[in-house]
Scaffold this motif. Structure first.
Motif, PDB file in Angstrom:
ATOM      1  N   TRP A   1      -0.295 -13.792 -56.000  1.00  0.00           N
ATOM      2  CA  TRP A   1      -1.672 -13.422 -56.244  1.00  0.00           C
ATOM      3  C   TRP A   1      -2.202 -14.830 -56.825  1.00  0.00           C
ATOM      4  CZ3 TRP A   1      -3.860 -13.103 -61.414  1.00  0.00           C
ATOM      5  CH2 TRP A   1      -5.175 -12.742 -61.011  1.00  0.00           C
ATOM      6  N   ALA A   2      -1.391 -15.468 -57.851  1.00  0.00           N
ATOM      7  CA  ALA A   2      -1.942 -16.624 -58.367  1.00  0.00           C
ATOM      8  C   ALA A   2      -2.188 -17.672 -57.540  1.00  0.00           C
ATOM      9  CB  ALA A   2      -0.977 -16.961 -59.580  1.00  0.00           C
TER      10      ALA A   2
ATOM     11  N   GLY B   1      -7.670 -21.007 -61.932  1.00  0.00           N
ATOM     12  CA  GLY B   1      -8.472 -20.570 -63.200  1.00  0.00           C
ATOM     13  C   GLY B   1      -7.407 -20.056 -64.295  1.00  0.00           C
ATOM     14  N   MET B   2      -7.867 -19.854 -65.448  1.00  0.00           N
ATOM     15  CA  MET B   2      -6.741 -19.480 -66.627  1.00  0.00           C
ATOM     16  C   MET B   2      -6.045 -18.078 -66.215  1.00  0.00           C
ATOM     17  SD  MET B   2      -5.815 -20.278 -69.452  1.00  0.00           S
ATOM     18  CE  MET B   2      -6.772 -21.436 -70.045  1.00  0.00           C
ATOM     19  N   PHE B   3      -6.832 -17.138 -65.424  1.00  0.00           N
ATOM     20  CA  PHE B   3      -6.116 -15.874 -65.054  1.00  0.00           C
ATOM     21  C   PHE B   3      -4.785 -16.165 -63.924  1.00  0.00           C
ATOM     22  CE2 PHE B   3     -10.148 -13.935 -66.469  1.00  0.00           C
ATOM     23  CZ  PHE B   3      -9.601 -13.355 -67.449  1.00  0.00           C
ATOM     24  N   ASP B   4      -5.115 -17.199 -63.118  1.00  0.00           N
ATOM     25  CA  ASP B   4      -4.271 -17.629 -62.237  1.00  0.00           C
ATOM     26  C   ASP B   4      -2.957 -18.000 -63.010  1.00  0.00           C
ATOM     27  OD1 ASP B   4      -5.648 -16.649 -60.136  1.00  0.00           O
ATOM     28  OD2 ASP B   4      -6.357 -18.477 -59.652  1.00  0.00           O
ATOM     29  N   TRP B   5      -3.162 -19.076 -63.857  1.00  0.00           N
ATOM     30  CA  TRP B   5      -2.129 -19.779 -64.689  1.00  0.00           C
ATOM     31  C   TRP B   5      -1.408 -18.606 -65.453  1.00  0.00           C
ATOM     32  CZ3 TRP B   5       0.294 -24.065 -64.805  1.00  0.00           C
ATOM     33  CH2 TRP B   5      -0.490 -25.226 -64.105  1.00  0.00           C
ATOM     34  N   ALA B   6      -2.026 -17.545 -66.016  1.00  0.00           N
ATOM     35  CA  ALA B   6      -1.309 -16.530 -66.769  1.00  0.00           C
ATOM     36  C   ALA B   6      -0.420 -15.831 -66.015  1.00  0.00           C
ATOM     37  CB  ALA B   6      -2.286 -15.716 -67.765  1.00  0.00           C
ATOM     38  N   ALA B   7      -0.998 -15.461 -64.665  1.00  0.00           N
ATOM     39  CA  ALA B   7      -0.336 -14.710 -63.810  1.00  0.00           C
ATOM     40  C   ALA B   7       0.921 -15.471 -63.290  1.00  0.00           C
ATOM     41  CB  ALA B   7      -1.001 -14.296 -62.396  1.00  0.00           C
TER      42      ALA B   7
END
Length: 89
Positions: free
Chosen positions: A86-87, A44-50
């Protein structure tokens, strides 16, 4: 045979070819990053950001260690590895 008709047809067909090529670029980029993300386990987008923030922190930690600092880069490196882990999970 009219020369203006031939030139217009050539210009039109080359314009359509270039337009078709340019319209396919966003889809190709999307598929490329989807494949990279799927291979890395990023969904997801949060994973990419992390993942991106973790990489930036890791680079900052490497620069800090190269400058002779110890505590800040170690803490930053620990946070970077935790974020990237975590990502990917």
């Amino acid at each position: 045979m009219d020369e203006t008709t031939q030139g217009g047809g050539l210009a039109e067909s080359s314009g359509e070819a270039v337009g078709g090529f340019l319209s396919g670029i966003p889809a190709a980029l999307s598929d490329f990053f989807a494949g990279v993300g799927k291979g890395a386990g990023v969904n997801g987008m949060f994973d990419w950001a992390a993942l991106i923030i973790g990489l930036a922190l890791l680079l900052g930690a490497a620069r800090g260690i190269r400058r002779g600092r110890i505590v800040g880069p170690v803490v930053s490196g620990f946070i970077a590895v935790a974020l990237m882990g975590w990502a990917v999970s």
